[in-house]
Design an enzyme around this catalytic site. Structure first.
Site, PDB file in Angstrom:
ATOM      1  CB  SER A 127      -4.484   5.404   4.045  1.00 32.24           C
ATOM      2  OG  SER A 127      -5.207   4.395   4.687  1.00 32.24           O
ATOM      3  CE1 TYR A 152       0.130   1.680   1.643  1.00 33.67           C
ATOM      4  CE2 TYR A 152      -1.458   1.433   3.439  1.00 33.67           C
ATOM      5  CZ  TYR A 152      -1.142   1.897   2.179  1.00 33.67           C
ATOM      6  OH  TYR A 152      -2.090   2.598   1.450  1.00 33.67           O
ATOM      7  CE  LYS A 156      -0.220   5.427   1.314  1.00 38.69           C
ATOM      8  NZ  LYS A 156       0.146   5.948  -0.009  1.00 38.69           N
TER       9      LYS A 156
END
Ligand code: NAD
Ligand code: UFG
Length: 340
Positions: A127, A152, A156
């Site tokens: 992302s 979160y 990544k």
């Protein structure tokens, strides 16, 4: 013979659109999904669009025994696209261990299975969140990775590092890390699209639900940012354009001669659009008004970020093609199909 691809999280939003593009390109697809954030009916949508029903394993990628069984029952898998993850930024702050466990154990299990089962490559869903608030826009892949602002986002960053370390250790696998900007829209057939759980956090599902009368009004989170109209700027990328990039990445890994072991690409349009501009694009494209008001800033939001997609354009030969108004029409068609 057609390559066989394992798509984890394949009944989810981006996974289902990518499965369609893989099938259209002649790949054989096996999906594993635990249906924690999707519905098995998505398989019907995929079948309606492509005429092919992909093999489906209902199971959890954090369970190694389930993956063992999958690789035995579906021999000859050449590549993996790993979409399976938990993705709600706010929830990850409340429940960090769930996010670290789900996102990291899933990846580690898949990597562990690859050499033993002769799987040559893995495409990973990363992302633009790894860049944090950019110092310059558009942002390219050489920009520094900034400290993550949520568990979160951290999963990544850590996932990218895990893949790099594994490949550097001499494991016989290749990987392409795809850093998505803001995926939006739905398949033009309206057979598949985004299925938000409960009250949507993301802009476009909230917007289409408001247009449909399910929500009273859309709150724009702040209009006092340092941008031309004061609202945040994002790079909204059509989900079908995004899906097509995965097919190209897979082909590059499996059939390319001289590809590097780990490659990273930004997937965006290269155009920044403000929240207000996106609302206007929706209204113009559909003729439907979206009641909205200005509210407070949302904590943790990035002011402005959009991609420099030159590397993906030149190296992958991939380019975002959809016009934002067409994308908004598809999003609206999908919302109308879901109901009001
Ligand atoms: P999604 O929630 O629609 O799809 C993810 C799918 O994975 C769901 O169907 C869910 O049921 C499944 N899943 C979750 N954990 C699993 C597990 N342990 N085992 C098996 N299945 C599991 O999300 P999406 O928007 O399609 O996102 C796909 C990927 O792209 C995710 O990794 C996400 O973090 C990443 N990503 C998404 C966005 C975005 O804005 N949508 C942006 C950047 C990156
Ligand atoms: N926004 C509103 N009102 C809403 C919802 C969103 O004004 O009701 C604004 C946000 O403040 C932001 C913009 O719309 O400025 C986009 O917000 P989203 O929540 O749709 O998307 P984000 O850019 O915050 O984050 C998304 C995903 C992340 C991912 C990131 C980059 O949620 O998981 O894109 O890919 F990491």
């Amino acid at each position: 013979m057609a390559h066989k691809i394992l798509v984890t999280g394949g009944t989810g939003y981006i996974g289902s659109h990518t499965t369609v593009e893989l099938i259209n390109a002649g790949y054989e697809v096996v999906i594993i999904d635990n249906l924690s954030n999707s519905n098995v009916k998505v398989l019907d949508g995929i079948e309606k669009i492509t005429g092919v029903r992909p093999a489906f394993v209902e199971g959890d990628c954090t369970d190694l025994a389930t993956l063992d069984r999958l690789f035995k029952e579906h021999p000859g898998i050449d590549g993996i696209i790993n979409f399976a993850a938990s993705k709600a930024v706010g929830e990850s702050v409340q429940r960090p261990l769930l996010y670290y466990r789900n996102n990291l154990v899933t990846l580690i299990n898949l990597l562990e299975e690859m050499p033993a089962n002769g799987v040559k490559g893995i495409v990973f869903s990363s992302s633009c969140t790894v860049y944090g608030e950019p110092d310059v826009n558009p942002i390219d892949e050489t920009a520094p990775i900034k400290e993550a602002t949520s568990p979160y986002g951290n999963t990544k960053q850590i996932s990218e590092e895990i893949i790099r370390d594994f490949v550097a250790s001499g494991a016989p696998v290749k990987s392409i890390l795809l850093r998505y900007f803001n995926p939006v829209g739905a398949h033009p057939s309206a057979e598949i699209g985004e299925l938000p759980n409960g009250v949507p956090n993301n802009l476009v599902p909230y917007l289409t639900q408001t247009a449909a009368g399910i929500r009273k009004e859309l709150t724009i989170f702040g209009d006092d940012y340092n941008t031309p109209d004061g609202t945040c700027i994002r790079d909204f990328i059509d989900v079908t354009d995004l899906a097509k990039a995965h097919v190209i990445a897979m082909k590059r890994m499996l059939d390319g001669e001289d590809t590097r072991a780990v490659e990273v690409f930004n997937l965006g349009t290269g155009n920044g659009l403000s929240v207000l501009q996106l609302i206007n694009a929706f209204e113009h494209a559909t003729g439907v008004k979206v009641p909205h008001k200005i509210g407070a800033r949302r904590e943790g939001d990035i002011e402005k970020i959009w991609a420099d997609p030159k590397k993906a354009n030149e190296v992958l030969g991939w380019k975002a093609e959809m016009d934002i108004e067409d994308t908004m029409r598809n999003a609206w068609r999908w919302q109308c199909k879901l109901g009001k």
